[in-house]
Every structure is written in structure tokens, then in C-alpha cells.
Design an enzyme around this catalytic site. Structure first.
Site, PDB file in Angstrom:
ATOM      1  N   VAL A 318       0.879  -1.188   0.037  1.00 47.94           N
ATOM      2  CA  VAL A 318       0.158  -0.120   0.082  1.00 47.94           C
ATOM      3  C   VAL A 318       0.823   1.180   0.002  1.00 47.94           C
ATOM      4  CG1 VAL A 318      -1.989  -0.922   1.020  1.00 47.94           C
ATOM      5  CG2 VAL A 318      -0.373  -0.169   2.665  1.00 47.94           C
ATOM      6  N   GLU A 319       0.250   2.371  -0.246  1.00 48.04           N
ATOM      7  CA  GLU A 319       1.127   3.670  -0.616  1.00 48.04           C
ATOM      8  C   GLU A 319       1.716   3.998   0.602  1.00 48.04           C
ATOM      9  OE1 GLU A 319      -2.316   6.877  -0.715  1.00 48.04           O
ATOM     10  OE2 GLU A 319      -2.932   5.206  -1.544  1.00 48.04           O
ATOM     11  N   GLN A 320       1.442   3.854   1.846  1.00 49.65           N
ATOM     12  CA  GLN A 320       1.919   4.207   3.067  1.00 49.65           C
ATOM     13  C   GLN A 320       3.489   3.553   3.218  1.00 49.65           C
ATOM     14  OE1 GLN A 320      -1.082   3.703   2.896  1.00 49.65           O
ATOM     15  NE2 GLN A 320      -2.195   5.455   3.588  1.00 49.65           N
ATOM     16  N   GLY A 321       3.742   2.621   2.433  1.00 47.26           N
ATOM     17  CA  GLY A 321       5.099   1.963   2.540  1.00 47.26           C
ATOM     18  C   GLY A 321       5.209   0.853   2.925  1.00 47.26           C
ATOM     19  N   GLY A 387      -3.027   8.521  -3.311  1.00 41.66           N
ATOM     20  CA  GLY A 387      -2.268   8.038  -4.317  1.00 41.66           C
ATOM     21  C   GLY A 387      -2.503   7.284  -5.574  1.00 41.66           C
TER      22      GLY A 387
END
Length: 508
Positions: A318-321, A387
Site C-alpha cells: 500500500v502507498e504508505q510504504g 495515491g
């Protein structure tokens, strides 16, 4: 430094870069609350410019909501707005200049600003509402400055996100030592913390870092665990009441410090319409794929995969890493228990925009006959893309997941058959989307595979339009699908033959 003294540094007209994400992730709310209190008491600082990549706040006044006061901000450049309804309302009321850009573009632009480069040049955003040929990321009439421009390099089109000076960065970490070194060792995510701090410091600005605790004199953060080196930090604010996130004061499994495989929790299996859509979308995930799951209906797909025994057969992120692990949903979307890796948000967006994802599953607000999708502006409400744009313009295959209609839709499932018991009153397959968050035209140019999955029908993006390729058993093609769309799709030959056969049966 005392928090009140720290925020006294912030002057009228300053540009402030923030880091954070929903669920209280890396939210420096003690500093933001002190800044809000100062404004309410004195009327200063005012006319601020606020820059943030992801949504920050609890929807009840924290985070970005601390700035939602008449006169406090002059401009907001945000990737996602939903965690601050008050700020969304002020944007509607033209209280300030409102802009929205892709979250990854904002985070990466801050890195480029910190590196002294001439902005961010990328394909991300082409032919969407961010493109200056469309809306240029402007959300209201007060937003008139062009923050993005179209450029051409080696015969190819790109967007250039223009750099700007950052006067202050407000960031958060777990603890800091006497040298000002900040660690995020107990945080579930890193996000764009370093890029935000770098942009301010190298712009000649100042960095205010909130931490839960300052380490005793003589102790220091292990070098490998320093995320923001002290050379970038101008003020450290200690906030003993700081919690890791909204669901835990501190859980080392969320921060990746330990693993707890004995208490693994299977993802929740969705129900109702969400189950129908997620189950059909899950069929598009091949074994060994690099996959991304978005918020909302796509967040239910891991539950389907768990039910089918398919967890561990793909690489999720996911975009948060976050990479792999037991992904959390709802307000804690963007975190995971027992994650395999936790990267910075900037590194994650580089992975996405460069084509690191085989398939992404994302939500669908509106869809039109050009294959465009809108998730960033629903009615008069500013949502922002988060994102979404970064991910969709880098993925090889995109599966949009959404209900066919909104507001009141009810269905019944009997085996494989589905019946519409109550249609929705708000159409989602419209003649023209309100805002282009995903561009069908750009996807065709890039040669991407694109599917649109609903509870009653599946569509595919093709060179000459959007084609209806599947209809759920029990659904009437004309009555339940085509007649309730704002455009007439192409129809797969096999479905046409099926419709003809059914018509003959009825006639007989």
C-alpha cells in the site's frame, strides 16, 4: 523546546509542509494544536500555505483540521482531504486557494525541493484533472496560479510540478537524542518524513519535530535507526501523551519491531454488495503478482483471498510504504501487523510510478464512456486523489471496484444469481465524470489493461470504447445495466447472443 515557544517561530504567510496519514499515523498533533491555539488567541499566524501529501486527522478536528479557521490559511495543496471535513467546507466556500495534487507527486516534489532540483518531472497526472490542459489541480475559483506545467522531453509529454520555498516542516518521530537525531522506530510508517524535513532545511526554513520522549543525556539513537538526522532539526517538542495511532498506544507488531505469528488475525471477509464485487475482482489476481489494494471495496479483497487460501501467493503493498503482512482496513488503512517491509513513502511512490505493480485494485466513484474514473471530487466535496493517480499511471493492470449505483442500492444473492431489490438513486456510470482522476485516454496510450467490476456487470477498456464483457446471472442486460447507464457501452458478442436467446425463450 516548549511547544508554545516552538510555534511562536511561525510567521504570517509562511509555507508549512506536514507529514502524516489517517488513523493518527505520524500526526504531530500536539504541535498543530498549539499552533491552532495561538491563532485563536492572537489571530496569528495567518495567511499560511499548507502542503500535505496524505490525509491528516481524525475527521473531528485534529491534524489538518487545526488549520480550518477563516484567515488562518491562504492556500492548501493537499493530496487527500477527507480527514478534515471543516477544511473541505472552507474550500467549497472559497475561503482560500484550494489545490489537490497526487500524493506521490507532492512527496517526491518535496524531495526534489530539498535536493535543489527544478521541480518534479514525471508522467504522473497526464490527462487527469492535474494536467494544466484539464484543471491544473485547481479546486476552486480562488486557485488561479499554475502549479503544474506541460513539458516535452525526447518527444514525450511530461508534467513538471513547480518547486517552492518551504519555511517550516512539522514532523513527528518516536524519540530524539541530545543531538536532535530523530527515530521512527516505534511508528507504523515512515511516510515522507525525511523529504518534508529536507525541503524545509534546504530552503532555509526550520524543522519542528514532535516526539513522545527525549532520550536522557548520554544516550543516543542507534545510527541505523535515525530517520531524521539532527542537522535538519531546529526544535524538538516532547509530547508524553503521543500515541502510536488511534488503535494502539504502542504495538511493536505494527511498527515492525517484533513479529507475532501466534496471534495472526485473518482479514475480515466482506458481505453483501462488497462481497460480490470483491469476489469477482479477486479472480484478476494471478499467482506471484505484485499487487496493490486501495481503500474501500478493494480493501475487502484480502478477506476473499484468505477465504480461498490464497494469502501468501502474491506480494501486496500500500502507498504508505507497507509490504505484505496482515493489512489493516478502515481508519487504520495503510498499516499492517507483521509487515515484511516498511519503506519511506517517497521510495514506495518511486516503486509505483516506475511500474513496480502488476495489478492494482482501486475504488470507483464515477465512470464514463471514455473509461475515465472520478474519485477525487464528489458533488461539491473535495476529496483529493491520495495515491490513486500515482498508482494507476504506473500499474500494468488496473481493476476498478465499485457499486453500479449509489444511495439506496440493495441486492439479493441466491447461489450465483443476483436480483436488484432496490435500485440506487444516484447513477455512477455517467455520461461525463465530474473530475478526471483516472484518464482512459492516457491508459490507452500506455497500453494498460483496465477492468471495471460492479456487482452486476464487468466492463473492459478498449481502443474504441468501454465494452460490457460480463453480466451476473439473474441480471437483465438491458433493464438492469444498459438502461441505467449514462452512456451506451460496446457489448461483447457473446452477451448479445445470450440476450437474443433469452428474448426468443420469452417469446416462445
Amino acid at each position: 523546546m516548549d511547544v508554545a515557544k516552538a510555534v511562536e517561530q511561525i510567521f504570517d504567510g509562511a509555507t508549512i509542509a506536514l507529514t502524516g496519514s489517517g488513523g493518527g499515523l505520524l500526526e504531530a498533533d500536539a504541535v498543530l494544536a498549539a499552533l491552532e491555539q495561538r491563532f485563536l488567541a492572537t489571530g496569528h499566524p495567518r495567511d499560511l500555505t499548507i502542503v500535505h501529501a496524505l490525509g491528516i486527522g481524525d475527521g473531528k478536528g485534529s491534524g489538518l483540521g487545526r488549520f480550518a479557521h477563516q484567515g488562518m490559511v491562504r492556500r492548501v495543496i493537499g493530496g487527500h482531504w477527507s480527514w478534515s471535513p471543516a477544511m473541505q467546507q472552507l474550500a467549497k466556500e472559497e475561503a482560500f486557494e484550494a489545490y489537490s495534487l497526487p500524493a506521490g507527486a507532492i512527496s517526491t516534489l518535496l524531495r526534489e525541493i530539498g535536493a535543489g532540483r527544478p521541480g518534479l518531472i514525471t508522467h504522473v497526472g497526464l490527462r487527469t484533472f492535474v494536467d494544466p490542459r484539464v484543471e491544473g489541480g485547481k479546486l476552486n475559483a480562488r486557485a488561479t496560479e499554475d502549479l503544474v506545467e506541460l513539458v516535452e522531453l525526447d518527444g514525450r509529454e511530461y508534467l513538471r510540478y513547480k518547486p517552492f520555498k518551504v519555511d517550516f516542516a512539522i514532523v513527528r518521530g518516536s524519540s530524539a537524542d541530545a543531538h536532535g537525531n530523530v527515530t521512527l522506530r516505534r511508528e507504523p510508517v515512515d511516510l515522507d518524513t525525511y523529504a518534508v524535513a529536507l525541503a524545509a532545511h534546504n530552503s532555509g526554513g526550520r524543522v519542528i519535530a514532535q516526539v513522545k520522549a527525549c532520550m536522557p543525556e548520554g544516550e543516543s539513537v542507534p545510527a541505523r535507526l535515525v530517520r531524521i538526522p539532527g542537522v535538519l532539526v531546529d526544535a524538538v517538542v516532547e509530547a508524553p501523551s503521543q500515541v502510536q495511532c488511534t488503535v494502539a498506544d504502542y504495538d511493536p507488531v505494527l511498527s515492525g519491531e517484533t513479529r507475532d505469528t501466534q496471534c495472526a488475525v485473518a482479514p475480515e471477509v466482506p458481505t453483501g454488495i462488497r462481497y460480490l464485487i470483491a469476489a469477482r475482482a479477486a479472480r484478476e489476481l494471478g499467482e506471484g503478482c505484485s499487487a496493490n489494494f486501495g481503500f474501500g471495496i478493494p480493501g475487502g479483497i484480502p478477506g476473499i483471498l484468505a477465504q480461498q487460501g490464497r494469502l501468501g501467493t502474491f506480494w501486496g503493498s500500500v502507498e504508505q510504504g507497507i509490504h505484505n503482512g496482515e493489512m489493516l482496513d478502515g481508519p487504520m488503512f495503510g498499516t499492517a501487523r507483521n509487515a515484511h517491509a516498511i519503506l519511506s513513502g517517497v521510495d514506495q511512490f518511486d516503486f509505483y510510478s516506475g511500474g513496480g505493480i502488476d495489478v492494482t485494485f482501486l475504488g470507483m466513484g464515477e465512470m464514463d464512456g471514455e473509461g475515465n474514473i472520478n474519485v477525487s471530487k464528489l458533488g461539491p466535496t473535495v476529496v483529493g486523489p491520495g495515491g490513486f493517480i500515482d498508482i494507476t499511471q504506473g500499474a500494468r493492470k488496473i481493476v476498478f471496484c465499485g457499486a453500479f449505483e449509489a444511495k439506496g442500492l440493495e441486492v439479493e444473492q441466491h447461489g450465483e444469481r443476483v436480483t436488484i431489490t432496490r435500485p440506487g438513486s444516484v447513477p455512477k456510470l455517467v455520461q461525463r465524470v465530474q473530475q478526471i482522476t483516472f484518464s482512459g485516454a492516457q491508459a490507452r496510450i500506455a497500453g494498460q489493461e483496465v477492468l471495471y467490476v460492479t456487482e452486476r456487470a464487468v466492463f473492459r477498456l478498449e481502443r474504441d470504447g468501454v465494452r460490457l464483457i460480463e453480466v451476473t446471472p439473474g441480471i437483465d442486460i438491458e433493464r438492469d445495466v444498459i438502461a441505467r447507464m449514462g452512456f451506451r457501452p460496446l457489448v461483447d458478442a457473446a452477451l448479445l447472443a445470450r440476450r437474443g436467446a433469452l428474448s426468443q425463450e420469452r417469446a416462445a
